[in-house]
Design a protein around this motif. Structure first.
Motif, PDB file in Angstrom:
ATOM      1  N   LYS A  55       3.721  -4.545   6.273  1.00 24.54           N
ATOM      2  CA  LYS A  55       4.632  -4.705   5.148  1.00 24.54           C
ATOM      3  C   LYS A  55       4.156  -3.863   3.971  1.00 24.54           C
ATOM      4  O   LYS A  55       2.949  -3.656   3.784  1.00 24.54           O
ATOM      5  N   VAL A  56       5.113  -3.401   3.198  1.00 27.31           N
ATOM      6  CA  VAL A  56       4.788  -2.674   1.977  1.00 27.31           C
ATOM      7  C   VAL A  56       4.138  -3.638   0.984  1.00 27.31           C
ATOM      8  O   VAL A  56       4.624  -4.762   0.784  1.00 27.31           O
ATOM      9  N   SER A  57       3.058  -3.215   0.364  1.00 25.53           N
ATOM     10  CA  SER A  57       2.427  -4.043  -0.667  1.00 25.53           C
ATOM     11  C   SER A  57       3.033  -3.701  -2.031  1.00 25.53           C
ATOM     12  O   SER A  57       3.658  -2.645  -2.196  1.00 25.53           O
ATOM     13  N   PHE A  58       2.840  -4.581  -2.990  1.00 24.73           N
ATOM     14  CA  PHE A  58       3.351  -4.323  -4.338  1.00 24.73           C
ATOM     15  C   PHE A  58       2.672  -3.080  -4.921  1.00 24.73           C
ATOM     16  O   PHE A  58       3.286  -2.300  -5.644  1.00 24.73           O
ATOM     17  N   SER A  59       1.414  -2.878  -4.552  1.00 23.74           N
ATOM     18  CA  SER A  59       0.691  -1.690  -5.001  1.00 23.74           C
ATOM     19  C   SER A  59       1.328  -0.411  -4.439  1.00 23.74           C
ATOM     20  O   SER A  59       1.467   0.587  -5.149  1.00 23.74           O
ATOM     21  N   ASP A  60       1.737  -0.459  -3.154  1.00 22.66           N
ATOM     22  CA  ASP A  60       2.438   0.686  -2.557  1.00 22.66           C
ATOM     23  C   ASP A  60       3.711   0.987  -3.342  1.00 22.66           C
ATOM     24  O   ASP A  60       4.038   2.151  -3.616  1.00 22.66           O
ATOM     25  N   PHE A  61       4.436  -0.059  -3.682  1.00 17.60           N
ATOM     26  CA  PHE A  61       5.702   0.074  -4.395  1.00 17.60           C
ATOM     27  C   PHE A  61       5.501   0.733  -5.765  1.00 17.60           C
ATOM     28  O   PHE A  61       6.245   1.640  -6.152  1.00 17.60           O
ATOM     29  N   ILE A  62       4.474   0.294  -6.491  1.00 18.57           N
ATOM     30  CA  ILE A  62       4.200   0.864  -7.810  1.00 18.57           C
ATOM     31  C   ILE A  62       3.804   2.332  -7.687  1.00 18.57           C
ATOM     32  O   ILE A  62       4.234   3.189  -8.478  1.00 18.57           O
ATOM     33  N   GLN A  63       2.973   2.646  -6.673  1.00 20.21           N
ATOM     34  CA  GLN A  63       2.608   4.053  -6.463  1.00 20.21           C
ATOM     35  C   GLN A  63       3.842   4.906  -6.197  1.00 20.21           C
ATOM     36  O   GLN A  63       3.961   6.033  -6.687  1.00 20.21           O
ATOM     37  N   TYR A  64       4.750   4.365  -5.410  1.00 20.25           N
ATOM     38  CA  TYR A  64       5.992   5.074  -5.095  1.00 20.25           C
ATOM     39  C   TYR A  64       6.788   5.368  -6.371  1.00 20.25           C
ATOM     40  O   TYR A  64       7.301   6.481  -6.561  1.00 20.25           O
ATOM     41  N   LEU A  65       6.886   4.388  -7.270  1.00 22.45           N
ATOM     42  CA  LEU A  65       7.637   4.566  -8.518  1.00 22.45           C
ATOM     43  C   LEU A  65       6.987   5.623  -9.414  1.00 22.45           C
ATOM     44  O   LEU A  65       7.681   6.380 -10.105  1.00 22.45           O
ATOM     45  N   LEU A  66       5.667   5.662  -9.406  1.00 23.66           N
ATOM     46  CA  LEU A  66       4.948   6.585 -10.290  1.00 23.66           C
ATOM     47  C   LEU A  66       4.758   7.974  -9.690  1.00 23.66           C
ATOM     48  O   LEU A  66       4.440   8.922 -10.421  1.00 23.66           O
ATOM     49  N   ASP A  67       4.964   8.095  -8.409  1.00 33.24           N
ATOM     50  CA  ASP A  67       4.736   9.373  -7.726  1.00 33.24           C
ATOM     51  C   ASP A  67       5.795  10.395  -8.175  1.00 33.24           C
ATOM     52  O   ASP A  67       6.996  10.170  -7.992  1.00 33.24           O
TER      53      ASP A  67
END
Length: 419
Positions: free
Chosen positions: A302-314
């Protein structure tokens, strides 16, 4: 001499043809059923109690808009003698969407009856919310992308969140994760845009969720060009001048948490393929991922919340495509510095705001706002969700959503932005 007469005759015939063409276009718009249902107007002096919109708004319209405005007025007079359908009180149904236990836990549905709380001083609250928005839109020292562009500069595809109800003169800009499912249901009932066995829906909760989010169900601004061609922007501007425009917003960080929970903690095939797989590969170094979400969840992937934040900032993310609507900033969805909204609701005061808005629209005897789920993504959860997110990321994330915080008067989350 004969040629001059023929030329004048040709000009007259072409003019008559164009007028008839515009009338046909206008009749298709549906503005013959156009009513202004708001107790407050557009721009007014700070501190003054807003009044009903007057004809003064029309003075600044360009020539074509003025002509269409006059055509609208004559159309209204022509239809004023037509009796309107008798309004009936909507009988509240007991039906509710069927949801799984997991979905109910994540989304936080609560279908029990809720007593009306003491109403806020809604009129003053609306004045304050609109004043804050106007002041920051006018403040040259506060900048963000797209702030300075005009309404004409907004591409058609960016107007797809503005839903139009011509029957009651309403425009709603929907923001995902801010009670938009139920507000869309309300718009369907009011506009009669969806039939059930040949009869318009009367109870918002009877409308299946899959129909609510079907783009063909709603008339949105981005569809105007296909229908009305070069007249589309003129018609949009007239509707923006005369219709009641509203949106609902939410604390930006809480909205992000809600979007993550809804799209990545529940099995969602589309979001798994489009977003989860790239995130897991880029930020969690996974390879050979399952092709289906059920297999991935079964394997604990599963995607972690940390993965999600990195995606938004990338910075690579938006080079590929704009943010998905569930986490796109409100200022990019609803263009609040280009569109002067008459009503700004907030999820944090949803019950009071919804009841007051339906009264202002004079449709409170037709329906009530559906008993919305009590979303358990509360602002008090922010500390826990962001606890493992590095400080630098939190600060970058705030900058990314700062305009939404400021324009809609949400407090800066200082506790998340400092050590």
């Amino acid at each position: 001499m004969t040629k001059a007469r023929l030329l004048r005759l040709s000009v007259v015939l072409v003019s008559i043809f164009m007028i008839l063409l515009i009338i046909v276009y206008w009749d298709n718009v549906g503005t013959a059923h156009f009513y202004l249902h708001t107790s407050f107007s557009r721009p007014h002096s700070p501190g003054a109690i807003p009044g009903i919109t007057t004809g003064e708004d029309w003075e600044a319209l360009p020539d074509v808009d003025e002509f269409l405005a006059k055509l609208l007025s004559s159309s209204l007079k022509r239809n004023s003698s037509i009796p309107r359908k008798t309004e009936q009180l909507l009988v509240q149904g007991s039906s509710k969407p069927v949801v799984s236990n997991l979905e109910e836990n994540v989304r936080g549905y609560d279908w029990s009856a809720h007593n009306d709380r003491n109403s806020l001083d809604q009129e003053k609250l609306q004045i304050e919310r609109q004043r804050t928005l106007r002041e920051f839109c006018a403040n040259s020292s506060f900048t963000f992308p797209t702030k300075e562009r005009s309404f004409d500069d907004i591409p058609n595809y960016e107007l797809n969140h503005l839903i139009v109800d011509d029957r009651h003169g309403i425009i709603y800009c929907y923001v995902p994760k801010v009670a938009c499912t139920n507000w869309k249901r309300v718009m369907i009932v009011l506009s009669e845009s969806l039939l059930n066995q040949g009869v318009p829906y009367q109870n918002p909760l009877d409308i299946p969720r899959e129909h609510v989010h079907n783009t063909s169900t709603h008339l949105t601004f981005n569809k105007f060009w296909r229908r009305y061609g070069k007249f589309s922007r003129h018609l949009m501007k007239i509707k923006l001048k005369k219709y009641t425009k509203f949106l609902f917003v939410r604390d930006p960080f809480v909205r992000l948490i809600s979007a993550f929970r809804s799209k990545f903690e529940l099995e969602n095939e589309e979001f798994y393929r489009r977003f989860a797989i790239p995130m897991l590969k880029l930020y969690s170094n996974h390879t050979n991922l399952p092709t289906s979400v059920s297999e991935a969840f079964g394997a604990g992937l599963k995607v972690s919340f940390s993965d999600f934040i990195q995606y938004l900032l990338d910075p690579r993310t938006e080079k590929m495509a704009p943010f998905n609507e569930h986490w796109r900033q409100v200022y990019r969805l609803c263009h609040p510095c280009q569109i002067d909204y008459d009503f700004i609701g907030k999820l944090e005061t949803l019950d009071e705001d919804a009841a007051y808005l339906l009264q202002l629209l004079k449709v409170d005897r037709l329906l009530r706002f559906p008993p919305s789920y009590r979303n358990r993504t509360a602002s008090s959860w922010e500390d826990n969700w962001f606890a493992k997110i590095p400080l630098a990321w939190r600060q970058q994330l705030y900058k990314l959503y700062e305009a939404d915080f400021v324009l809609f008067d949400y407090p800066k989350p200082e506790n998340l932005l400092k050590d």
